[in-house]
Structure formats: structure tokens, C-alpha cells
Enzyme design. Structure first.
Site, PDB file in Angstrom:
ATOM      1  N   HIS A   1       0.810  -1.221   0.000  1.00  0.00           N
ATOM      2  CA  HIS A   1       0.000   0.000   0.000  1.00  0.00           C
ATOM      3  C   HIS A   1       0.838   1.265   0.000  1.00  0.00           C
ATOM      4  O   HIS A   1       0.332   2.344  -0.269  1.00  0.00           O
ATOM      5  CB  HIS A   1      -0.933   0.002   1.210  1.00  0.00           C
ATOM      6  CG  HIS A   1      -2.026  -1.013   1.085  1.00  0.00           C
ATOM      7  ND1 HIS A   1      -3.305  -0.673   0.721  1.00  0.00           N
ATOM      8  CD2 HIS A   1      -2.018  -2.357   1.211  1.00  0.00           C
ATOM      9  CE1 HIS A   1      -4.049  -1.767   0.663  1.00  0.00           C
ATOM     10  NE2 HIS A   1      -3.292  -2.806   0.951  1.00  0.00           N
TER      11      HIS A   1
ATOM     12  N   ASP B   1       3.407   9.504  -0.731  1.00  0.00           N
ATOM     13  CA  ASP B   1       2.210   8.777  -0.310  1.00  0.00           C
ATOM     14  C   ASP B   1       1.950   7.667  -1.325  1.00  0.00           C
ATOM     15  O   ASP B   1       2.059   7.906  -2.530  1.00  0.00           O
ATOM     16  CB  ASP B   1       1.010   9.744  -0.292  1.00  0.00           C
ATOM     17  CG  ASP B   1      -0.028   9.355   0.771  1.00  0.00           C
ATOM     18  OD1 ASP B   1      -0.056   8.186   1.173  1.00  0.00           O
ATOM     19  OD2 ASP B   1      -0.805  10.243   1.173  1.00  0.00           O
TER      20      ASP B   1
HETATM   21  P1  ADQ Z   1      -3.008   5.979   4.890  1.00  0.00           P
HETATM   22  O1  ADQ Z   1      -1.621   6.465   5.062  1.00  0.00           O
HETATM   23  O2  ADQ Z   1      -3.746   5.724   6.126  1.00  0.00           O
HETATM   24  O3  ADQ Z   1      -3.047   4.664   4.006  1.00  0.00           O
HETATM   25  P2  ADQ Z   1      -4.996   7.414   3.115  1.00  0.00           P
HETATM   26  O4  ADQ Z   1      -4.900   6.796   1.780  1.00  0.00           O
HETATM   27  O5  ADQ Z   1      -5.134   8.867   3.057  1.00  0.00           O
HETATM   28  O6  ADQ Z   1      -3.708   7.137   3.997  1.00  0.00           O
HETATM   29  O7  ADQ Z   1      -6.207   6.792   3.880  1.00  0.00           O
HETATM   30  C1  ADQ Z   1      -6.659   7.328   5.072  1.00  0.00           C
HETATM   31  C2  ADQ Z   1      -8.114   6.953   5.320  1.00  0.00           C
HETATM   32  O8  ADQ Z   1      -8.457   7.306   6.657  1.00  0.00           O
HETATM   33  C3  ADQ Z   1      -9.077   7.697   4.415  1.00  0.00           C
HETATM   34  O9  ADQ Z   1     -10.122   6.845   4.078  1.00  0.00           O
HETATM   35  C4  ADQ Z   1      -9.576   8.851   5.309  1.00  0.00           C
HETATM   36  O10 ADQ Z   1     -10.843   9.319   4.997  1.00  0.00           O
HETATM   37  C5  ADQ Z   1      -9.574   8.200   6.657  1.00  0.00           C
HETATM   38  N1  ADQ Z   1      -9.372   9.191   7.732  1.00  0.00           N
HETATM   39  C6  ADQ Z   1      -8.358  10.052   7.865  1.00  0.00           C
HETATM   40  N2  ADQ Z   1      -8.537  10.823   8.948  1.00  0.00           N
HETATM   41  C7  ADQ Z   1      -9.689  10.427   9.512  1.00  0.00           C
HETATM   42  C8  ADQ Z   1     -10.424  10.819  10.671  1.00  0.00           C
HETATM   43  N3  ADQ Z   1     -10.019  11.773  11.494  1.00  0.00           N
HETATM   44  N4  ADQ Z   1     -11.583  10.193  10.938  1.00  0.00           N
HETATM   45  C9  ADQ Z   1     -12.016   9.205  10.153  1.00  0.00           C
HETATM   46  N5  ADQ Z   1     -11.367   8.798   9.064  1.00  0.00           N
HETATM   47  C10 ADQ Z   1     -10.224   9.384   8.744  1.00  0.00           C
HETATM   48  C11 ADQ Z   1      -2.107   3.826   3.322  1.00  0.00           C
HETATM   49  C12 ADQ Z   1      -1.137   4.544   2.391  1.00  0.00           C
HETATM   50  C13 ADQ Z   1      -1.909   5.347   1.378  1.00  0.00           C
HETATM   51  C14 ADQ Z   1      -2.891   4.452   0.620  1.00  0.00           C
HETATM   52  C15 ADQ Z   1      -3.731   3.654   1.577  1.00  0.00           C
HETATM   53  C16 ADQ Z   1      -4.584   2.617   0.857  1.00  0.00           C
HETATM   54  O11 ADQ Z   1      -0.256   5.374   3.131  1.00  0.00           O
HETATM   55  O12 ADQ Z   1      -1.031   5.986   0.488  1.00  0.00           O
HETATM   56  O13 ADQ Z   1      -3.731   5.269  -0.170  1.00  0.00           O
HETATM   57  O14 ADQ Z   1      -2.923   2.963   2.516  1.00  0.00           O
HETATM   58  O15 ADQ Z   1      -3.791   1.815   0.069  1.00  0.00           O
END
Ligand code: ADQ
Length: 760
Positions: A173, A387
Site C-alpha cells: 500500500h 504517499d
Molecule cells: P493511509 O496512510 O492511512 O493509508 P490514506 O490513503 O489517506 O492514507 O487513507 C486514510 C483513510 O483514513 C481515508 O479513508 C480517510 O478518509 C480516513 N481518515 C483520515 N482521517 C480520519 C479521521 N479523522 N476520521 C475518520 N477517518 C479518517 C495507506 C497509504 C496510502 C494508501 C492507503 C490505501 O499510506 O497511500 O492510499 O494505505 O492503500
């Protein structure tokens, strides 16, 4: 997630098994000591949950989020969940340590310095083993195991060692770094080999896939064609193909988009704007509080715009949602301090009384609140410094069926490859970031609509269901898994079989019309000695073999790892006894009645190319031997052999490890590890194939084989009903009978001679 129920039959087998660091639920201990499960947040959970619902029999293996004993497997939401135990020390070393303080910063372009401790690695290894051990038994025969993310990179290989019959996929990921950065990682080759246990490796961006393939090529030296990696197998197992492909992850786009129709959520979005004092513009950032997300850069740009008077805090408000994350890791504590200090400073200097310049939210929100925020936001800032994908960018787009709003997107987020219509930025360039924010705030409605339409087209068409479907379909196509090769073990330990049992078997065997009697040499006809040249075969056993070979309907062969000439000089057998040397690569003269044409020697022929390969192998093995005193290299016409029997101390183990490591780089070479020897043959060899050929050439109705070494197991593995396998000495074996030593071998051969002689 609804309450979960523990089930008696949870330990069944499943068509699809997902393995991830975390279960899709978190355990919480209630005041009365009972365990409660609640859905855990995060991109992967959101992605996989919707996929698992479409599978008949799905399982998820992962950690429940609390250190200590793992609860029993249980069912939740139509899925079987298998919790893996992590102790406090595992959490500190495997999870917070190697995963999040070594791998995470290194894979994200060393935004902070990766830290490394050997104890962390040990823990990573043992935790990965625990995940593999939990996953391997719950997959149905021929089923699929899908391993996720950087915490579990050793798991594919560990599962393969137990279950060669299942398909194994791995999806990373987070980014995969360039080979220059990856090379810094201690244990880098173990990580690569761990991953290559999979049939299919998926990455977010094309650049991640390419980085991985070039790391394999440069660091392991494996042969690569396009995005196919050829992983050399040991012994008789063939080269395995591993596919590498790019699968950009997405979100449940339709579900997110549908939420925007909900009147309550619409009202919440409107209320949010009112709560903020009805600003003209709301700018939003949503991230885990992680240094990769560029939160500091974003706040700096926003602060400077306020300082410069280019933004009026009465007109525009920024909301920064920063979800608590990895709070026990030092770099995250520092980040939190810095972010909160900066927010405080900006608000202190710029916030009008009664409302913020930056509204900072350090907690989680549910999906509905999150959607309301996206609906309220005029601009969303995704300024990650690195990311894997960034799902927030896609969630914002899915939340805007009204086609309003602007996405500012870092070119360092994986999403930048697909969301081309966003306002692209290099977040390291604060001036560029400031300009992008101003441009977005001022963007005319038609321009917003045009960009958002294009972005929505991309996000709505490519959702997480398509992502998972594509990955699983590709995995399905990546070749049939090998049939379950559970090497049949009939005997373990050392105790010889009952004398009566051996006698009965020999009596029945002697009655078969046409026989092949074949035997290994060292350890069977001759006791093992440290000086190979000083070997003393048992004269009586050789005599019995010779006399057997003179009986009608009996073919006799000696099958050895030794070179043919060597075997010949130590046995001096008449031409009625067939000599097979170098594990089958060299066959001596055949008695006239054997059907020589059965022996297809074509693949055993040495070519100029094979000669060159053999010379280079010999040179490398000699280098290894020089580094480990007491070890030596033997050369044969088609092979080179490293003998480690006389090495000092750990020399035998170390030299063998070096040789096997080297073997990994030689896809076309048959490498056979035996008792303190490793043979590298440039022609395909196996004693099993040799005995099979001899049995056909002599038209034998049944054969008997005597062997003591692991290399003899290839013969025992193909024993038919009438055939007789006798293992000499201790160790697991596929043979059905065990005899003690060379003396017992002599007894068996003499008894056979007697029984068969009587038959005349
Ligand atoms: P993450 O680093 O966790 O994931 P991201 O892809 O942005 O990053 O996903 C975060 C998720 O958490 C999103 O669905 C977001 O809406 C949710 N979220 C964030 N803050 C929140 C809050 N305060 N309350 C509720 N929900 C919240 C890792 C990798 C990424 C990759 C994903 C999936 O780092 O690059 O996109 O995995 O593969």
C-alpha cells in the site's frame, strides 16, 4: 461493525484469506472484562471490507489491536476473523520499531531518518512467522491468500513453504523506494525473497513496480523479462515466475457519492459552514498525523498567506483533521508538538475573536461527518511529501457530484498518476504551494466544474471493487498453483523396522519376475568417512550385488552422487552392474539386454555454454571454500560440489548458506543439498529420474532401492505398490522400511541373493 460472535467451527478453510497487520475490527476490553469489537479506521479496511462481502467464504487474519493473548477466531459481518497474538514486545519491536521506524521512513524517501536495531528485525521475523502460521492452515486447497502491506513482507515466502498449492498475492500500500534507497535497508535481500514467495506482487504506481523489479535484478541478480521475475528453485523444483503489476487502489466511490444525497449529511455540511462563521471559503486537510502527509508544509503556506495579507481570515478558514497515529513512535510525537505549536501560533496571530483561522481536529470522525466536511470544503489540500496513493483525494472527488470544489494534489502522492485534472503541486516548494492555494480559492465555477467532471470520471469508473477484482483475476491467471507436494513421510526417528517385517517384504519382492535392485553407495555400501578418497566399501555387500546381477531377471545398479569414474574406481564392478554417477548425470556401460534407447541423454549433453557456466560456478565455490577452512570443492564432468564435512566450527553451516545464497542466482542449475554437500549440476539431475529410467530400460516389474541421504528421497518418493524402499539410518523418509547401517545392508543383499537363488 455489529457485535461479533465466537463460533465453534470458525477454524474451517476458506477460498479467500486476507492477511493484514490489523483485523478490520479493534478489540476493546469492557469494564466487566468482556471483549467488544468495533470497526477500525484506515484505508485498507475501507477497501477490503466491501470486497470480502462479495466472497462466499472469506477470512481475515490480523492483529486485534491489543497486546497480549489473542481471542479465539470468530465470525463478524459474514467473515471469519482469525486474531494473531502480538505481545507488548512485538508491538514495540515489530510494529512500532521495524515496521514504522525502519521501513515506513525508508519507503517514504527518508523524510525522517530510518532507525534500525537487530532486535527489531528478530521480532519482525517472528511476528511475520506468526501471521503466516495463522494464515496457511485456513486456506482451502487451491484457494487464494492475499497478503497486505509492508509489515508482512516475509509472509508470502513463509506461506509458500507450507502451502505450495495456494495462490499467493501481495499488495504494497505504500511506495516502493528506488534501489539506491532500498539498498540501505539491512536484511534487504531477505525482504525481497520474502516478497518473491508470492505469485503476484501489486504496487500502487508504475514507478513502485519498476523500483521493485530493479531491486530484484540488482540485489538478487535474478533473471527478469519485462515485469516477470524468474525465481530459481532449489533441487528438482523448477524456476517459478512471479508477476509484478501496478494496481492503483481506490475507494467505494458509489457508496461515498450516495451519502451526499442524504438530507441529514447535507444539513451537517451547511451547519459546519455556519459554525465556522459563514466564511466565503473553507479549505480542508484530512490526514493521519504523519510526517509523510506534508501537514507542516501546508500550515506553513497557510500561515504565510495570512502573514502576507493575501488571505483574509474573515473570508477563509482552514480545517485540519489530523487523526491520531503511532503516538508512541518518537517522530510522531515530535510532529504532533510541532503541528499543534504552529496551529496555536497561526490562531494566536490571525484568528478573529470567536472563530479560528485554522480549526484543528485531532480525533476520528465517522464516514458521514467526513462526507459532510468534504461537501463543505471549497478546496481540499493533499500535500503529501510521499504517499502510496492517498484515498482522501479520491474521497473528496466522490463527495462532489455537484462538481464544485478544487483538489490541490501533491505530485508525490500515487493519486497524481490518475487525477491529472487536479491542481498539481510540489509541496516542498512553499511558494508554489501558496500560489496553488490562491489560484484554487479564486478558481471560477466553470473551471472547477470542468476539472471535477474529469476527476469524477476517473474515480467513479475505477473504484475499489474494480481494484480488488483486477488484482484477484490477475492472480488467478498467474499460473496454476503447484499441486500440494506434501513430501510423503512414512517413517521418522531412527528405530529400524522389525526384522520380520523386512523378511516378509524381501520374500515377496524376490518372487517378482523381473527386478531392478539399485543402491546408493556412500553410507549404504560403504560407511561414511571424512576423507572421501579413503572410502572402504563393504566387500561382502559388493559381492552380493555382483552375484545378484548374474541371476536371470535381475538388473543391478549403483546410483551415487560421486562422479562416474570415482564410483568405478572404488567399486570395480563388472559390466553386469550399471553405474550411475553425479546423481544421474553420468551413466556407465549398460548390459546388452537393457534398452539403451530408453535413456534420453540429450538433456545431459554438455554444451560450450554449460562448460563456461560450470567453470564460473567452480570458481565461485572455490572462493567460498577458501573462506571456510576445511571445506573443499570437487569437480565432476557436469557438476561442481562443495563438501563441508571437514569444516571447522560453524564453517559447515556458513559455507552451505553462502552456497545456497549463490544458488539463488543460478536459474538454470540443479542445486542439490545433501549431507554436508551441495551439488551444482549444469544438467538436470535427480536420482529419482535415474532409477525410473533404469527400471524402464530393464523392463522391471518392481524395483528395490537402498539409500541413506536426502538425495535418495527423490527415489523413495516414487515408490510404487510392488517396489521396496529401504532407508539406511535415521531421518524422515518416504521409504516404508528402515534398516540400521551398512552391516544391515549387507544382510539384506545376502538374503535377497539367497531368496532369489532358491527361485531358480
Ligand atoms: P493511509 O496512510 O492511512 O493509508 P490514506 O490513503 O489517506 O492514507 O487513507 C486514510 C483513510 O483514513 C481515508 O479513508 C480517510 O478518509 C480516513 N481518515 C483520515 N482521517 C480520519 C479521521 N479523522 N476520521 C475518520 N477517518 C479518517 C495507506 C497509504 C496510502 C494508501 C492507503 C490505501 O499510506 O497511500 O492510499 O494505505 O492503500
Amino acid at each position: 461493525m455489529p457485535s461479533a460472535s465466537s463460533t465453534q467451527d470458525a477454524q474451517r478453510q476458506h477460498e479467500l484469506v486476507v492477511v493484514a497487520n490489523r483485523l478490520p475490527v479493534d478489540s476493546r476490553t469492557l469494564p466487566d472484562g468482556a471483549t467488544e469489537w468495533v470497526t477500525s479506521p484506515g484505508g485498507l479496511v475501507t477497501a477490503m471490507e466491501s470486497v470480502m462481502r462479495t466472497v462466499d467464504s472469506g477470512a481475515w487474519v490480523g492483529w486485534g489491536g491489543t497486546a497480549g493473548e489473542a481471542p479465539e477466531p470468530f465470525e463478524a459481518d459474514g467473515m471469519s476473523l482469525y486474531p494473531v497474538r502480538l505481545d507488548q514486545e512485538d508491538v514495540e519491536r515489530y510494529y512500532e520499531g521495524f515496521s514504522n521506524a525502519t521501513l515506513w521512513p525508508l519507503y517514504h524517501d527518508v523524510i525522517v531518518d530510518p532507525e534500525f536495531h537487530r532486535t527489531w528485525w528478530d521480532s519482525y521475523l517472528s511476528a511475520n512467522r506468526r501471521f503466516a502460521e495463522a494464515a496457511a492452515p485456513v486456506a482451502a486447497p487451491g484457494g487464494t491468500i492475499w497478503v497486505h502491506d509492508y509489515q508482512l513482507q516475509l509472509v508470502p515466502q513463509m506461506i509458500r513453504a507450507k502451502r505450495s498449492d495456494v495462490r499467493i498475492g501481495f499488495f504494497n500500500h505504500i511506495p516502493f523506494p528506488s534501489v539506491e534507497l532500498f539498498s540501505q535497508l539491512p536484511k534487504r535481500n531477505s525482504i525481497l525473497r520474502g516478497l518473491l514467495g508470492a505469485d503476484l506482487l501489486g504496487f500502487q504506481r508504475e514507478s513502485d513496480s519498476l523500483n521493485f523489479v530493479s531491486a530484484v535484478r540488482r540485489l538478487l541478480g535474478y533473471h527478469v523479462e519485462g515485469m516477470t521475475i524468474f525465481v530459481p528453485g532449489l533441487g528438482a523444483s523448477p524456476v517459478r515466475e512471479v508477476q509484478v503489476q501496478t494496481f492503483p487502489i481506490s475507494i467505494d466511490s458509489a457508496a461515498v457519492s450516495a451519502l451526499t444525497e442524504d438530507p441529514q449529511i447535507r444539513e451537517r455540511a451547511a451547519q459546519l459552514r455556519r459554525d465556522l462563521g459563514d466564511p466565503a471559503k473553507i479549505v480542508l486537510g484530512v490526514d493521519r498525523l504523519d510526517y509523510t502527509k506534508g501537514i507542516r508544509h501546508r500550515l506553513k503556506a497557510w500561515g504565510e498567506l495570512l502573514d502576507d495579507g493575501l488571505i483574509d481570515p474573515h473570508d477563509a478558514v482552514m480545517i485540519q483533521v489530523a487523526t491520531p497515529s503511532r503516538e508512541r513512535v518518537e517522530a510522531y510525537r515530535q510532529l504532533r508538538d510541532e503541528v499543534e505549536l504552529t496551529v496555536g501560533r497561526i490562531n494566536g496571530e490571525h484568528a478573529p475573536i470567536g472563530r479560528p483561522a485554522v480549526s484543528y481536529q485531532h480525533h476520528s470522525f465517522d464516514r458521514r461527518d467526513m462526507t459532510a466536511m468534504f461537501m463543505a470544503a471549497d478546496v481540499v489540500l493533499v500535500t503529501a511529501l510521499r504517499d502510496g496513493m492517498n484515498l482522501v483525494a479520491k474521497e473528496y472527488v466522490a463527495s462532489r457530484p455537484d462538481l464544485h470544489g478544487v483538489l490541490v494534489l501533491s505530485e508525490f502522492a500515487g493519486a497524481a498518476d490518475e487525477l491529472r485534472a487536479a491542481v498539481m503541486v510540489n509541496p516542498h516548494d512553499i511558494d508554489e504551494l501558496k500560489a496553488a492555494i490562491l489560484r484554487s480559492l479564486a478558481m471560477p465555477a466553470e473551471e472547477q466544474e470542468e476539472a471535477m467532471r474529469s476527476l469524477r470520471h476517473q474515480v467513479m469508473e475505477h473504484d475499489v471493487q474494480t481494484w480488488a477484482h483486477n488484482f484477484l483475476q490477475q492472480l488467478e491467471e498467474s499460473g496454476d498453483p503447484e499441486p500440494a507436494v506434501t513430501p510423503t513421510i512414512h517413517l521418522t526417528g531412527e528405530t529400524p523396522s522389525e526384522a520380520g517385517e523386512v523378511e516378509t517384504a524381501l520374500t515377496a519382492f524376490a518372487e517378482v519376475p523381473r527386478l531392478l535392485i539399485a543402491s546408493d553407495f556412500d553410507g549404504v555400501i560403504a560407511p561414511i568417512v571424512s576423507d572421501r578418497d579413503a572410502v572402504q566399501p563393504d566387500a561382502a555387500a559388493l559381492t552380493a550385488l555382483r552375484e545378484l546381477s548374474e541371476l536371470p531377471g535381475v538388473a543391478v545398479a549403483l546410483v551415487s552422487g560421486r562422479a562416474l569414474a570415482d564410483l568405478d574406481s572404488h567399486t570395480r564392478m563388472p559390466s553386469s552392474v550399471v553405474l550411475v554417477g553425479s546423481h544421474g548425470a553420468e551413466v556407465g556401460a549398460l548390459p546388452p539386454w537393457m534398452q539403451a534407447e530408453v535413456l534420453d541423454q540429450s538433456s545431459l549433453t554438455m554444451t560450450e555454454q554449460k562448460e563456461e557456466l560450470l567453470a564460473s560456478i567452480t570458481a565461485t565455490l572455490r572462493r567460498i571454500a577458501r573462506a571456510h577452512p576445511g571445506t573443499e570443492v570437487e569437480t565432476k564432468p557436469t557438476a561442481a560440489v562443495l563438501h563441508t564435512r571437514n569444516a571447522k566450527g560453524r564453517g559447515s553451516i556458513n559455507a552451505t548458506e553462502s552456497a545456497l545464497e549463490y544458488a539463488m542466482t543460478l536459474p538454470d542449475v540443479t542445486v542439490t543439498p545433501g549431507k554436508e554437500v551441495v551439488e551444482f549440476a549444469v544438467v538436470p539431475t535427480s536420482k529419482g529420474a535415474a532409477v525410473d529410467t533404469l527400471a524402464r530400460a530393464s523392463a522391471a516389474d518392481a524395483w528395490l532401492y537402498l539409500g541413506d541421504d536426502v538425495t535418495d528421497e527423490s527415489v523413495f518418493a516414487q515408490l510404487g505398490d510392488r517396489d521396496l524402499g529401504l532407508k539406511v539410518g535415521g531421518g524422515d523418509t518416504a521409504a516404508r522400511l528402515r534398516i540400521a547401517d551398512t552391516e544391515a545392508v549387507r544382510g539384506v543383499l545376502q538374503r535377497l541373493l539367497e531368496l532369489r537363488g532358491q527361485r531358480r
